[in-house]
Design a protein around this motif. Structure first.
Motif, PDB file in Angstrom:
ATOM      1  N   THR A  70       3.519 -26.872   5.576  1.00  0.00           N
ATOM      2  CA  THR A  70       4.702 -26.944   4.718  1.00  0.00           C
ATOM      3  C   THR A  70       5.947 -26.696   5.553  1.00  0.00           C
ATOM      4  O   THR A  70       5.875 -26.200   6.675  1.00  0.00           O
ATOM      5  N   SER A  71       7.073 -27.016   4.972  1.00  0.00           N
ATOM      6  CA  SER A  71       8.359 -26.775   5.623  1.00  0.00           C
ATOM      7  C   SER A  71       9.268 -26.071   4.618  1.00  0.00           C
ATOM      8  O   SER A  71       8.940 -25.956   3.447  1.00  0.00           O
ATOM      9  N   ASP A  72      10.409 -25.604   5.121  1.00  0.00           N
ATOM     10  CA  ASP A  72      11.384 -24.999   4.214  1.00  0.00           C
ATOM     11  C   ASP A  72      11.747 -26.011   3.135  1.00  0.00           C
ATOM     12  O   ASP A  72      11.866 -27.205   3.398  1.00  0.00           O
ATOM     13  N   ASN A  73      11.900 -25.546   1.923  1.00  0.00           N
ATOM     14  CA  ASN A  73      12.281 -26.378   0.779  1.00  0.00           C
ATOM     15  C   ASN A  73      11.299 -27.505   0.482  1.00  0.00           C
ATOM     16  O   ASN A  73      11.696 -28.561  -0.016  1.00  0.00           O
ATOM     17  N   ASP A  74      10.025 -27.307   0.797  1.00  0.00           N
ATOM     18  CA  ASP A  74       8.997 -28.301   0.499  1.00  0.00           C
ATOM     19  C   ASP A  74       8.950 -28.476  -1.020  1.00  0.00           C
ATOM     20  O   ASP A  74       8.744 -27.513  -1.751  1.00  0.00           O
ATOM     21  N   PRO A  75       9.165 -29.705  -1.524  1.00  0.00           N
ATOM     22  CA  PRO A  75       9.218 -29.909  -2.973  1.00  0.00           C
ATOM     23  C   PRO A  75       7.863 -29.701  -3.666  1.00  0.00           C
ATOM     24  O   PRO A  75       7.824 -29.584  -4.884  1.00  0.00           O
ATOM     25  N   ARG A  76       6.791 -29.611  -2.910  1.00  0.00           N
ATOM     26  CA  ARG A  76       5.465 -29.386  -3.503  1.00  0.00           C
ATOM     27  C   ARG A  76       5.254 -27.937  -3.924  1.00  0.00           C
ATOM     28  O   ARG A  76       4.372 -27.635  -4.713  1.00  0.00           O
ATOM     29  N   ILE A  77       6.071 -27.017  -3.388  1.00  0.00           N
ATOM     30  CA  ILE A  77       5.915 -25.593  -3.690  1.00  0.00           C
ATOM     31  C   ILE A  77       6.565 -25.286  -5.037  1.00  0.00           C
ATOM     32  O   ILE A  77       7.712 -25.647  -5.282  1.00  0.00           O
ATOM     33  N   THR A  78       5.822 -24.613  -5.904  1.00  0.00           N
ATOM     34  CA  THR A  78       6.332 -24.263  -7.236  1.00  0.00           C
ATOM     35  C   THR A  78       7.246 -23.039  -7.154  1.00  0.00           C
ATOM     36  O   THR A  78       7.314 -22.361  -6.123  1.00  0.00           O
ATOM     37  N   ARG A  79       7.920 -22.728  -8.255  1.00  0.00           N
ATOM     38  CA  ARG A  79       8.770 -21.533  -8.304  1.00  0.00           C
ATOM     39  C   ARG A  79       7.951 -20.274  -8.072  1.00  0.00           C
ATOM     40  O   ARG A  79       8.313 -19.433  -7.253  1.00  0.00           O
ATOM     41  N   VAL A  80       6.856 -20.132  -8.812  1.00  0.00           N
ATOM     42  CA  VAL A  80       5.959 -18.986  -8.617  1.00  0.00           C
ATOM     43  C   VAL A  80       5.415 -19.017  -7.190  1.00  0.00           C
ATOM     44  O   VAL A  80       5.302 -17.985  -6.529  1.00  0.00           O
ATOM     45  N   GLY A  81       5.100 -20.215  -6.715  1.00  0.00           N
ATOM     46  CA  GLY A  81       4.588 -20.370  -5.358  1.00  0.00           C
ATOM     47  C   GLY A  81       5.530 -19.833  -4.301  1.00  0.00           C
ATOM     48  O   GLY A  81       5.103 -19.180  -3.341  1.00  0.00           O
ATOM     49  N   ARG A  82       6.825 -20.090  -4.471  1.00  0.00           N
ATOM     50  CA  ARG A  82       7.800 -19.566  -3.502  1.00  0.00           C
ATOM     51  C   ARG A  82       7.759 -18.041  -3.478  1.00  0.00           C
ATOM     52  O   ARG A  82       7.789 -17.430  -2.408  1.00  0.00           O
TER      53      ARG A  82
END
Length: 184
Positions: A70-82
């Motif tokens: 993954t990278s910073d601001n990866d759109p696949r990451i959810t809010r809870v995931g962050r």
């Protein structure tokens, strides 16, 4: 002795953190449904592959959308995931991998099979000579800011110098860093 310490500490952590595990599982399920856990093929002791388990921090079909990293601001990451990545709560289910003997509390983070190409044969053999860990020297020292070269050097250093004393120091350093910036 290390295996006994791993089992005792993993059982104690699971008992102590059961409410946190339940809360994270509920948060993941409420935000983006099931499955709550994510299993990914990783390489362990002796080069043996195993399924490493984490709380799912990305959309359910993330593997079909992008690469294994993954990278910073990866759109696949959810809010809870962050949040669970930043706080390392996504890693807690790996305590079950420790109980199963696939992982240790401390060791080099397990690579995905595709990362084998990043190593020479000698480096790969050395890296696979120790059980991978939930935390390691690279994570304790540099968290997620380590370059691939720094991570490799620290992983190989751990493989050469591992000891119970070093493990205890790494656990202490890791606990101290958990209040800082988490993974991507």
């Amino acid at each position: 002795m290390k295996r006994l310490l791993d089992v005792v500490l993993a059982l104690a952590a699971l008992a102590l953190l059961a409410p946190v595990l339940a809360a994270v599982a509920l948060a993941v399920a409420l935000e983006s449904g099931r499955p709550v856990l994510f299993r990914q093929k990783r390489v362990g002791l002796g080069g043996r592959e195993f399924g490493m388990v984490k709380f799912r921090s990305m959309v359910p079909n993330a593997a079909a959308i992008g690469p294994y990293f993954t990278s910073d601001n990866d759109p696949r990451i959810t809010r809870v995931g962050r949040f669970i990545r930043r706080t390392s709560l996504d890693e807690l289910p790996q305590l079950f991998n420790v109980l199963a003997g696939d992982m240790s509390l401390v060791g080099p983070r397990p690579d995905v099979p595709a990362q084998r190409s990043l190593y020479s044969d000698e480096q790969w053999a050395e890296r696979c000579s120790v059980r991978p860990g939930i935390t390691g020297l690279a994570q304790a020292k540099l968290r997620s800011s380590a370059t691939p070269q720094e991570r490799l050097a620290l992983d190989l250093r751990y493989a050469r110098e591992h000891s119970l004393w070093l493990d205890l120091r790494i656990l202490g350093w890791t606990l101290g860093r958990l209040s800082g910036k988490g993974a991507n």
